[in-house]
Design a protein around this motif. Structure first.
Motif, PDB file in Angstrom:
ATOM      1  N   ALA A 170       0.834  -1.212   0.000  1.00  0.00           N
ATOM      2  CA  ALA A 170       0.000   0.000   0.000  1.00  0.00           C
ATOM      3  C   ALA A 170       0.864   1.255   0.000  1.00  0.00           C
ATOM      4  CB  ALA A 170      -0.938  -0.007   1.208  1.00  0.00           C
ATOM      5  N   LEU A 171       1.901   1.274   0.821  1.00  0.00           N
ATOM      6  CA  LEU A 171       2.730   2.477   0.902  1.00  0.00           C
ATOM      7  C   LEU A 171       3.472   2.714  -0.407  1.00  0.00           C
ATOM      8  CD1 LEU A 171       4.047   2.349   4.579  1.00  0.00           C
ATOM      9  CD2 LEU A 171       2.045   3.504   3.641  1.00  0.00           C
ATOM     10  N   LYS A 172       3.860   1.637  -1.055  1.00  0.00           N
ATOM     11  CA  LYS A 172       4.551   1.803  -2.336  1.00  0.00           C
ATOM     12  C   LYS A 172       3.605   2.432  -3.364  1.00  0.00           C
ATOM     13  CE  LYS A 172       7.164  -0.481  -5.873  1.00  0.00           C
ATOM     14  NZ  LYS A 172       7.061  -1.671  -6.721  1.00  0.00           N
ATOM     15  N   ILE A 173       2.400   1.920  -3.436  1.00  0.00           N
ATOM     16  CA  ILE A 173       1.434   2.479  -4.389  1.00  0.00           C
ATOM     17  C   ILE A 173       1.141   3.938  -4.058  1.00  0.00           C
ATOM     18  CG2 ILE A 173      -0.926   2.302  -5.280  1.00  0.00           C
ATOM     19  CD1 ILE A 173      -0.834  -0.671  -4.600  1.00  0.00           C
ATOM     20  N   SER A 174       1.164   4.267  -2.766  1.00  0.00           N
ATOM     21  CA  SER A 174       0.756   5.613  -2.362  1.00  0.00           C
ATOM     22  C   SER A 174       1.897   6.624  -2.462  1.00  0.00           C
ATOM     23  CB  SER A 174       0.220   5.592  -0.932  1.00  0.00           C
ATOM     24  OG  SER A 174       1.295   5.428  -0.038  1.00  0.00           O
ATOM     25  N   LEU A 175       3.077   6.167  -2.837  1.00  0.00           N
ATOM     26  CA  LEU A 175       4.229   7.065  -2.828  1.00  0.00           C
ATOM     27  C   LEU A 175       4.025   8.350  -3.641  1.00  0.00           C
ATOM     28  CD1 LEU A 175       6.552   6.655  -1.043  1.00  0.00           C
ATOM     29  CD2 LEU A 175       7.866   5.665  -2.909  1.00  0.00           C
ATOM     30  N   PRO A 176       3.528   8.269  -4.879  1.00  0.00           N
ATOM     31  CA  PRO A 176       3.322   9.521  -5.627  1.00  0.00           C
ATOM     32  C   PRO A 176       2.388  10.481  -4.889  1.00  0.00           C
ATOM     33  CG  PRO A 176       3.128   7.644  -7.095  1.00  0.00           C
ATOM     34  CD  PRO A 176       3.206   7.085  -5.705  1.00  0.00           C
ATOM     35  N   ALA A 177       1.289   9.970  -4.375  1.00  0.00           N
ATOM     36  CA  ALA A 177       0.350  10.836  -3.663  1.00  0.00           C
ATOM     37  C   ALA A 177       0.966  11.376  -2.376  1.00  0.00           C
ATOM     38  CB  ALA A 177      -0.944  10.078  -3.343  1.00  0.00           C
ATOM     39  N   THR A 178       1.783  10.560  -1.734  1.00  0.00           N
ATOM     40  CA  THR A 178       2.427  10.990  -0.503  1.00  0.00           C
ATOM     41  C   THR A 178       3.426  12.122  -0.782  1.00  0.00           C
ATOM     42  OG1 THR A 178       2.187   8.755   0.362  1.00  0.00           O
ATOM     43  CG2 THR A 178       3.736  10.185   1.498  1.00  0.00           C
ATOM     44  N   ILE A 179       4.188  11.956  -1.838  1.00  0.00           N
ATOM     45  CA  ILE A 179       5.130  13.020  -2.212  1.00  0.00           C
ATOM     46  C   ILE A 179       4.359  14.280  -2.580  1.00  0.00           C
ATOM     47  CG2 ILE A 179       6.893  13.722  -3.887  1.00  0.00           C
ATOM     48  CD1 ILE A 179       7.599  10.693  -4.105  1.00  0.00           C
ATOM     49  N   GLY A 180       3.287  14.109  -3.327  1.00  0.00           N
ATOM     50  CA  GLY A 180       2.448  15.258  -3.686  1.00  0.00           C
ATOM     51  C   GLY A 180       1.967  15.991  -2.454  1.00  0.00           C
ATOM     52  N   PHE A 181       1.589  15.238  -1.437  1.00  0.00           N
ATOM     53  CA  PHE A 181       1.137  15.897  -0.216  1.00  0.00           C
ATOM     54  C   PHE A 181       2.288  16.618   0.477  1.00  0.00           C
ATOM     55  CE2 PHE A 181       0.489  16.023   4.366  1.00  0.00           C
ATOM     56  CZ  PHE A 181      -0.613  16.855   4.404  1.00  0.00           C
ATOM     57  N   ALA A 182       3.482  16.033   0.445  1.00  0.00           N
ATOM     58  CA  ALA A 182       4.642  16.687   1.070  1.00  0.00           C
ATOM     59  C   ALA A 182       4.904  18.049   0.420  1.00  0.00           C
ATOM     60  CB  ALA A 182       5.871  15.787   0.957  1.00  0.00           C
ATOM     61  N   VAL A 183       4.694  18.128  -0.891  1.00  0.00           N
ATOM     62  CA  VAL A 183       4.862  19.409  -1.590  1.00  0.00           C
ATOM     63  C   VAL A 183       3.829  20.418  -1.088  1.00  0.00           C
ATOM     64  CG1 VAL A 183       4.728  20.553  -3.832  1.00  0.00           C
ATOM     65  CG2 VAL A 183       5.839  18.316  -3.641  1.00  0.00           C
ATOM     66  N   GLN A 184       2.575  19.972  -0.997  1.00  0.00           N
ATOM     67  CA  GLN A 184       1.517  20.849  -0.483  1.00  0.00           C
ATOM     68  C   GLN A 184       1.838  21.331   0.934  1.00  0.00           C
ATOM     69  OE1 GLN A 184      -0.955  21.999  -2.212  1.00  0.00           O
ATOM     70  NE2 GLN A 184      -0.258  20.784  -3.961  1.00  0.00           N
ATOM     71  N   LEU A 185       2.356  20.398   1.712  1.00  0.00           N
ATOM     72  CA  LEU A 185       2.662  20.705   3.101  1.00  0.00           C
ATOM     73  C   LEU A 185       3.752  21.772   3.186  1.00  0.00           C
ATOM     74  CD1 LEU A 185       1.982  19.800   6.006  1.00  0.00           C
ATOM     75  CD2 LEU A 185       3.847  18.142   5.832  1.00  0.00           C
ATOM     76  N   THR A 186       4.782  21.610   2.378  1.00  0.00           N
ATOM     77  CA  THR A 186       5.889  22.576   2.377  1.00  0.00           C
ATOM     78  C   THR A 186       5.359  23.985   2.113  1.00  0.00           C
ATOM     79  OG1 THR A 186       7.258  20.824   1.443  1.00  0.00           O
ATOM     80  CG2 THR A 186       8.166  23.046   1.404  1.00  0.00           C
ATOM     81  N   LYS A 187       4.542  24.090   1.063  1.00  0.00           N
ATOM     82  CA  LYS A 187       3.993  25.403   0.742  1.00  0.00           C
ATOM     83  C   LYS A 187       3.009  25.865   1.810  1.00  0.00           C
ATOM     84  CE  LYS A 187       2.822  23.986  -3.374  1.00  0.00           C
ATOM     85  NZ  LYS A 187       2.372  23.911  -4.786  1.00  0.00           N
ATOM     86  N   GLY A 188       2.276  24.888   2.344  1.00  0.00           N
ATOM     87  CA  GLY A 188       1.250  25.218   3.334  1.00  0.00           C
ATOM     88  C   GLY A 188       1.814  25.769   4.635  1.00  0.00           C
ATOM     89  N   THR A 189       3.089  25.505   4.909  1.00  0.00           N
ATOM     90  CA  THR A 189       3.652  26.006   6.166  1.00  0.00           C
ATOM     91  C   THR A 189       3.697  27.537   6.186  1.00  0.00           C
ATOM     92  OG1 THR A 189       5.863  25.766   5.236  1.00  0.00           O
ATOM     93  CG2 THR A 189       5.099  24.006   6.689  1.00  0.00           C
ATOM     94  N   SER A 190       3.556  28.172   5.000  1.00  0.00           N
ATOM     95  CA  SER A 190       3.606  29.633   4.976  1.00  0.00           C
ATOM     96  C   SER A 190       2.451  30.241   5.774  1.00  0.00           C
ATOM     97  CB  SER A 190       3.577  30.136   3.531  1.00  0.00           C
ATOM     98  OG  SER A 190       2.393  29.731   2.909  1.00  0.00           O
ATOM     99  N   LEU A 191       1.368  29.456   5.939  1.00  0.00           N
ATOM    100  CA  LEU A 191       0.231  29.966   6.719  1.00  0.00           C
ATOM    101  C   LEU A 191       0.592  30.187   8.189  1.00  0.00           C
ATOM    102  CD1 LEU A 191      -3.065  28.150   5.696  1.00  0.00           C
ATOM    103  CD2 LEU A 191      -2.505  30.576   5.541  1.00  0.00           C
ATOM    104  N   ALA A 192       1.626  29.500   8.622  1.00  0.00           N
ATOM    105  CA  ALA A 192       1.991  29.590  10.043  1.00  0.00           C
ATOM    106  C   ALA A 192       2.418  31.008  10.410  1.00  0.00           C
ATOM    107  CB  ALA A 192       3.110  28.600  10.370  1.00  0.00           C
ATOM    108  N   ALA A 193       2.744  31.818   9.397  1.00  0.00           N
ATOM    109  CA  ALA A 193       3.118  33.211   9.638  1.00  0.00           C
ATOM    110  C   ALA A 193       2.024  33.944  10.398  1.00  0.00           C
ATOM    111  CB  ALA A 193       3.395  33.899   8.307  1.00  0.00           C
ATOM    112  N   ILE A 194       0.788  33.512  10.187  1.00  0.00           N
ATOM    113  CA  ILE A 194      -0.349  34.235  10.728  1.00  0.00           C
ATOM    114  C   ILE A 194      -0.368  34.253  12.253  1.00  0.00           C
ATOM    115  CG2 ILE A 194      -2.190  32.558  11.048  1.00  0.00           C
ATOM    116  CD1 ILE A 194      -2.881  35.095   8.548  1.00  0.00           C
ATOM    117  N   VAL A 195       0.232  33.229  12.869  1.00  0.00           N
ATOM    118  CA  VAL A 195       0.283  33.250  14.335  1.00  0.00           C
ATOM    119  C   VAL A 195       1.666  33.659  14.822  1.00  0.00           C
ATOM    120  CG1 VAL A 195      -1.596  31.623  14.697  1.00  0.00           C
ATOM    121  CG2 VAL A 195       0.741  30.773  14.435  1.00  0.00           C
ATOM    122  N   GLY A 196       2.419  34.319  13.943  1.00  0.00           N
ATOM    123  CA  GLY A 196       3.685  34.891  14.383  1.00  0.00           C
ATOM    124  C   GLY A 196       4.881  33.986  14.248  1.00  0.00           C
ATOM    125  N   PHE A 197       4.716  32.906  13.540  1.00  0.00           N
ATOM    126  CA  PHE A 197       5.830  31.992  13.336  1.00  0.00           C
ATOM    127  C   PHE A 197       6.641  32.491  12.143  1.00  0.00           C
ATOM    128  CE2 PHE A 197       7.664  28.062  11.638  1.00  0.00           C
ATOM    129  CZ  PHE A 197       8.240  27.543  12.771  1.00  0.00           C
TER     130      PHE A 197
END
Ligand SMILES: Nc1ncnc2c1ncn2[C@@H]1O[C@H](COP(=O)(O)OP(=O)(O)OP(=O)(O)O)[C@@H](O)[C@H]1O
Ligand SMILES: [Mg+2]
Lengths: 262, 216
Positions: free
Chosen positions: B138-165
């Motif tokens: 299952a994890l092997k099949i999910s690797l592309p989607a997992t990597i895709g989510f990691a990309v989203q997550l990286t960009k998504g961390t910019s929201l943390a600025a809103i609480v002063g991070f």
């Protein structure tokens, strides 16, 4: 070891008194559908049973109940003296006595052939890798596929994969083997190698229940043929009797169809 | 102090460090909890299944920004005197666990039933069935989607600025306020995000293509 008196291997020893599997009045429902209706069956050690019948009659369901791939609603299932209840422990103790071969092989595609066979020995019987592999190689050799041990399932033909599946089940040294149409997903030229393997098993005294429409195999190996329809065992007899003198109308109709196709 | 020089670059790289760290922490934390969520989601107990489904629905059905606020101010209200760091890691871990859990649930359920049946027939226990048979596939099949989510997550961390991070995007904002060159600064910030995310995206896409070829 050619027997001149009988084409059938039924003369192989069957100890009539030692019951290995006993199903008593089992009922199986899929939602509102009554798939097995009060089925009873006794299988002695060393017996080779062939189970046939029209599609949807409940053949797969019946053998899948024996190792609890399907749960029954009522009735009792006893294998090698152990009664199967719904608790994990009794299910597990029955499963350890029962090997199963599926129509679609169900090998583990991400594991090498040797690991397909040795995994359960290591995880269930807690053997060391080396010990487990010795056993795995022995059974791979027995199904004449030892040279493929380091390949992956997808690199093997269908017939080879099914022989690996048989070896994988044998590694656990089950008292009984269940086969659910083991040759019906195979190209015609590969059917024989799998049937030959099963015949070899029968000759070694393995207790077997085979769902199959390979009537040549049934004649050669079975000592009883069961005919199922609508969730019930309608007829059972020795193969000669079954093929030459079927009693039930449904059996006659079924045999007519099968033989017309073969 | 109106030119873009070394100090500004260092300040941005400082922000980048927090971006990367936050991503890694929430990916690892989210991965561990997400695995538990995925397993709960396919468990044989319907109560556990439903709890996991609710958890996933909760975090997938609300904006990440709300989650950040609620966890940041919620922890404060509960008298936990935590700094932005901990609150933000907490929020992103929860967020990542719901998404990863759902991705992995999907691939676990996409495996042929025969794999579970063969494991059961061999009397493999639950742990071995999951560890040796189901999860590796299952994890092997999910690797592309997992990597895709990691990309989203990286960009998504910019929201943390809103609480002063102060991560990369917030660092960019600060620098740009100092030197009044927003286009230049945010251009550079964008390029830094791109340099991190683009290779991951390509990696994921390649892997996906290779898998679909193997299945053909
Ligand atoms: N998981 C299930 N859910 C609902 N109905 C089922 C399920 N499995 C089997 N059935 C139904 O139970 C009946 C018996 O199915 P079973 O697979 O045992 O038949 P079979 O004799 O093996 O047929 P075949 O020769 O096609 O394999 C069929 O009507 C089938 O539709
Ligand atoms: Mg069937």
């Amino acid at each position: 070891m050619q027997k001149t008196t009988s084409a059938n291997t039924a003369s192989m020893s069957v100890s009539e008194n030692e019951t290995l599997i006993e199903l008593k009045n089992i009922n199986k429902w899929f939602g509102g559908f009554h798939a097995l209706k009060d089925v009873s069956l006794k299988v002695s050690k060393g017996e080779r049973i062939v189970l046939c019948g029209p599609s949807g009659s409940g053949k797969s369901t019946l053998i899948r109940c024996i190792n609890h791939l399907e749960a029954i609603k009522d009735g009792t299932i006893t294998v090698a003296g152990k009664e199967m209840k719904h608790d994990a422990k009794s299910i597990d103790s029955v499963r350890r006595e029962v090997g199963m071969v599926f129509q679609s092989f169900n090998l583990f595609p991400h594991l090498k052939i040797i690991d397909n066979c040795s995994l359960a020995l290591r995880r269930v019987k807690r053997l060391q890798r080396e010990e487990a592999e010795v056993i795995a190689r022995r059974y791979l050799d027995r199904v004449h596929i030892l040279e493929q041990a380091d390949k992956y399932p997808a690199q093997l033909s269908g017939g080879q994969q099914q022989r690996v599946a048989i070896a994988r089940a044998l590694c656990m040294e089950p008292k009984v083997m269940l086969f659910d149409e083991p040759t019906s997903a195979l190209d015609p030229e590969m059917v024989k190698e799998v049937l030959d393997t099963m015949i070899g098993l029968a000759e070694d005294g393995m207790t077997m229940i085979c769902v199959t429409h390979e009537m040549g195999f049934a004649r050669k190996v079975a000592n009883r043929v069961l005919f199922m329809a609508d969730g019930q065992i309608l007829e059972e007899s020795a193969p000669d009797e079954f093929f030459s003198n079927p009693k039930h109308e449904r059996t006659k109709a079924f045999l007519g169809e099968i033989l017309a196709h073969n | 102090m109106d030119a873009f020089g070394l100090p500004e670059i260092f300040f941005l790289l400082q922000g980048l460090k927090w971006t990367v760290l936050l991503t890694i922490i929430s990916f690892i934390g989210g991965g561990v909890i997400g695995l538990l969520i995925a397993l709960a989601r396919v468990s044989s107990s319907s109560v556990i299944q439903r709890l996991a489904a609710a958890y996933i629905a909760l975090f997938q059905g609300t904006p990440l920004l709300m989650q950040l606020f609620i966890i940041y101010y919620g922890l404060a209200l509960l008298q936990f005197n935590v700094d932005a760091w901990i609150a933000v890691s907490f929020a992103y871990t929860a967020h990542a666990s719901a998404f990863l859990g759902d991705i992995w649930r999907g691939t676990i359920q996409s495996l042929p039933r025969g794999q579970t049946e063969a494991s059961n027939a061999l009397s493999l226990g639950y742990v071995s069935r999951m560890r040796d048979i189901i999860l590796p596939q299952a994890l092997k099949i999910s690797l592309p989607a997992t990597i895709g989510f990691a990309v989203q997550l990286t960009k998504g961390t910019s929201l943390a600025a809103i609480v002063g991070f102060i991560e990369l995007a917030r660092a960019g904002q600060i620098v740009s306020n100092l030197i009044f060159q927003p286009l230049l600064v945010f251009g550079i910030v964008g390029i830094i995000y791109f340099v991190i995310c683009w290779p991951m995206s390509i990696w994921g896409t390649r892997m996906e293509r290779r898998m679909s070829q193997n299945h053909a």
